[in-house]
Design a protein around this motif. Structure first.
Motif: not given
Length: 104
Positions: A22-32
């Protein structure tokens, strides 16, 4: 009707690694994202996941996000590095179309 091209990324991983992904997704710029719990199945290593009352830590989760191709590329590079650290992931990427471009 106008549709917008996006990428749907599905990641199946042990619950132990959920927050890391989840941190990886958020750091990559996903919105949800969406997390599906208690995922289990059978593959070349036998039955894996919550089947048969295995502990919460070994249970699998599926984490799904829909994002732009540019953000998807960053996510996939991060997931590749995660796999290289011997964390087992199952990753699927599917081209999808969405109605609301600004939502993803």
């Amino acid at each position: 009707m106008q549709m917008f091209a996006k990428k749907r990324i599905s990641i199946i991983v042990e619950n132990t690694y959920r927050d890391k992904i989840i941190r990886l997704l958020e750091e990559a710029g996903t919105t949800g994202f969406t997390v599906y719990r208690n995922i289990y199945g059978k593959g070349r290593h036998g039955i894996k996941g919550d089947y048969g009352g295995l502990s919460e830590f070994s249970a699998n989760v599926e984490i799904v996000t829909i994002t732009s191709p540019e953000v998807a590329e960053r996510v996939l590079r991060g997931l590749q590095k995660t796999i290289e650290k011997d964390i087992v992931l199952i990753v699927h990427v599917i081209d999808v179309s969405v109605l609301r471009n600004d939502h993803f």
